[in-house]
Design a protein around this motif. Structure first.
Motif, mmCIF file in Angstrom:
data_model
loop_
_atom_site.group_PDB
_atom_site.id
_atom_site.type_symbol
_atom_site.label_atom_id
_atom_site.label_comp_id
_atom_site.label_asym_id
_atom_site.label_seq_id
_atom_site.Cartn_x
_atom_site.Cartn_y
_atom_site.Cartn_z
ATOM 1 N N THR A 142 0.883 -1.429 0.362
ATOM 2 C CA THR A 142 -0.467 0.537 -0.265
ATOM 3 C C THR A 142 0.975 1.355 -0.137
ATOM 4 O O THR A 142 1.961 1.073 0.682
ATOM 5 N N CYS A 392 5.363 3.454 -0.951
ATOM 6 C CA CYS A 392 4.607 2.230 -0.283
ATOM 7 C C CYS A 392 5.850 1.874 0.980
ATOM 8 O O CYS A 392 6.489 2.024 0.615
ATOM 9 N N PHE A 461 -4.188 7.623 -2.441
ATOM 10 C CA PHE A 461 -3.806 5.827 -1.740
ATOM 11 C C PHE A 461 -4.347 5.330 -2.967
ATOM 12 O O PHE A 461 -5.004 5.073 -3.598
ATOM 13 N N ASP A 463 -2.892 0.748 -4.385
ATOM 14 C CA ASP A 463 -2.408 -0.652 -3.994
ATOM 15 C C ASP A 463 -1.294 -0.863 -5.211
ATOM 16 O O ASP A 463 -1.931 -0.556 -6.043
#
Length: 550
Positions: A142, A392, A461, A463
């Motif tokens: 993340t 990350c 944000f 992934d």
């Protein structure tokens, strides 16, 4: 064509729901078996329709081993379907109905064989090929989208002053060189005035240097001529302040020569005394010496004057360059500086334009008209979001595999997904942090992501998936191709025509939607990748309460 597609879709949905219901209730009609997996082939074995009347079947030989069906269930089929039987054994095996087991709609499942009509296969299942390659592993992290700091610039005024005009607004896209604001600065006006003064001095020094060069050239010609002529004539070139001195010296030199010649003539006629001749000779020598001394003085003085003029020109040029460089610090280019002498005084002489240093979008605005600003105050922030960073968090346990790739000079590919654009954008890992955060036990990893359309915004944000190769070849299939029953994993492999074989497999590591096959399959095998529950329902029909006499 459209209607046919709709009908097939509805049929597939109904069959899927029915299969699930049958599995949970334990009731699986033979008619369903025939419709889904046995091609509904009505063969010559009518004896199967009379199983309920005749009771249990007689024992018959097991495929390849000669043993028969068990007696546990009254149907004579005591063994569950077996996987990984050799196809040659399957071909030879016969069932209790005195036919090849593979041709028996009621018994072939015991050998792990499923027969499915091509029309059903095309409508309800998807197949895939077992492949061999580096399955690798995927790191899932993340992170947060941030500006590329190398493409972010703060715009500060080059000098203190008062804002008189604001040209650019927040969120505006600007190009390099666009005027953002205009400020009035006395210091800037003084710098421009100093430039004009230095420019004037430099021009005067250049003209003086040019004049001195002409004088030097003429005098050098005179000196060269004096070596070849006893009584040189006055050259026609420019001689400057030495002209009058040369005229007088030349006149005295010529006068002395004339007097000497006259005295020589008179002495020869005994009309003049020897003393008068000697006096004329001394006067001639004196005039000649004075002339030669003057020429030497001119030669020395000319060199000194030339040196002074050249130094003065260099000094003026250096001063001009210094004030020009100062104007460059204010943001003026060469063209703007050269245009200063042509500027008219209209109240804007001390106005300085604040220009964009690069292309980008204004993300911070901190300026209003009439405000006094200092050199240390940020007026604008301009960001180029055509490339962004995603920072990350990588857990310490996953650092090793990424570190190995990075130390080899690789920049692993990464897929960045955000809620607004779940499809993801491609990027590359280019930096792994040098320290571990003590509180989270994570290491910062930076992913460079091209963002030409500006879809990623700083603060989002994200992934991030980072697939990494491990350097070993394995056989792998889609995860859905592997089924299980009572702890045994298996897959269905195409055998020939409309026949499929159950193959028990041993699985290894999984990577996303793929799973490693340690044993049981070979690269190139065609397996059922989706819809395998239909095949599984047929193979496990006895477990589900559907025997041959259903």
């Amino acid at each position: 064509m459209k209607k046919t597609t709709i009908v097939l879709s509805i049929t597939a949905a109904v069959l899927a729901v029915g299969a699930v219901v049958c599995y949970r209730t334990g009731v699986f009609p033979a008619a369903w078996q025939k419709a889904l997996s046995l091609s509904a082939a009505h063969d010559e074995h009518e004896g199967h329709d009379e199983h309920d009347e005749h009771g249990a079947h007689e024992k018959h030989a097991e495929p390849g081993e000669g043993s028969g069906h068990g007696k546990e269930d009254g149907h004579g089929h005591g063994e569950a379907a077996r996987g990984n039987l050799d196809p040659s054994e399957i071909e030879k095996a016969t069932c209790e109905h005195n036919v090849r087991t593979v041709d028996c709609n009621e018994c072939r499942y015991e050998l792990g064989v499923v027969k499915v009509a091509p029309s059903v296969t095309d409508a309800l299942i998807k197949t895939a090929e077992a492949r061999q390659g580096d399955l690798g592993r995927t790191l899932r992290l993340t992170g947060e989208v941030q500006f590329d700091q190398t493409m972010l610039v703060d715009v500060l005024p080059a000098v203190r002053g008062r804002i008189v005009s604001v040209k650019a607004q927040l969120g505006q896209q600007v190009r390099k060189g666009d005027v953002l604001a205009v400020l009035h600065s006395g210091e800037f006006g003084e710098a421009k005035a100093a430039y004009l003064e230095a420019l004037t001095l430099a021009e005067v020094a250049a003209q003086e240097k040019q004049r001195q060069a002409v004088i030097t050239e003429s005098l050098e010609k005179l000196l060269a001529a004096s070596e070849n002529e006893r009584s040189p004539g006055l050259p026609g070139g420019v001689l400057g302040e030495w002209k009058s001195k040369l005229v007088g010296a030349r006149a005295r030199f010529r006068q002395a020569g004339t007097v000497l010649e006259r005295e020589k003539s008179l002495v020869a006629k005994q009309a003049s005394s020897q003393a008068e001749l000697e006096a004329a000779e001394r006067e001639m020598q004196t005039a000649q010496a004075d002339y030669q001394a003057l020429m030497e003085e001119i030669q020395l003085t000319v060199k000194l004057d030339r040196l002074k003029v050249e130094n003065a020109a260099k000094l003026a040029e250096a001063k001009l360059n210094a004030v020009s460089q100062r104007l460059h610090l204010f943001g003026l280019d060469d063209g703007a500086i050269k245009a200063i002498p042509q500027m008219k005084e209209n109240g804007t002489f001390a106005h300085l334009e604040v220009k964009a240093p690069r292309d980008g979008r204004i993300t911070v605005l901190n300026v209003t008209e009439g405000r006094f600003v200092e050199e240390t105050q940020t007026l604008y922030t301009i960001a180029d979001t055509s490339n962004v960073w995603v920072w990350c968090d990588l857990y310490e346990r996953d650092l090793g595999v990424l570190h190995d790739h990075m130390t080899k000079g690789a920049t692993p590919a990464a897929l960045v997904k955000v809620a607004a654009f779940p499809g993801g954008l491609d990027g590359r890992v280019d930096l792994v942090g040098s320290s571990v955060d003590e509180s989270t036990r994570t290491v910062k990893v930076r992913v460079q992501v091209p963002n030409p359309e500006g879809r990623l915004r700083p603060g989002m944000f994200a992934d991030v998936e980072i697939p990494l190769k491990e350097g070993k070849k394995v056989t792998y299939v889609p995860r859905q191709a592997v089924l299980s029953d009572e702890g045994q994993t298996f897959a269905f492999v195409h055998w020939k025509d409309d026949l499929w074989l159950r193959r028990d497999v041993r699985v290894g590591e999984s990577r996303g939607e793929l799973v490693e096959i340690v044993s049981g399959l070979s690269a190139g095998d065609r397996v059922v990748a989706s819809g395998g529950f239909l095949f599984k329902s047929d193979i496990l029909r006895e477990k589900m309460g559907a025997g041959c006499a259903d």
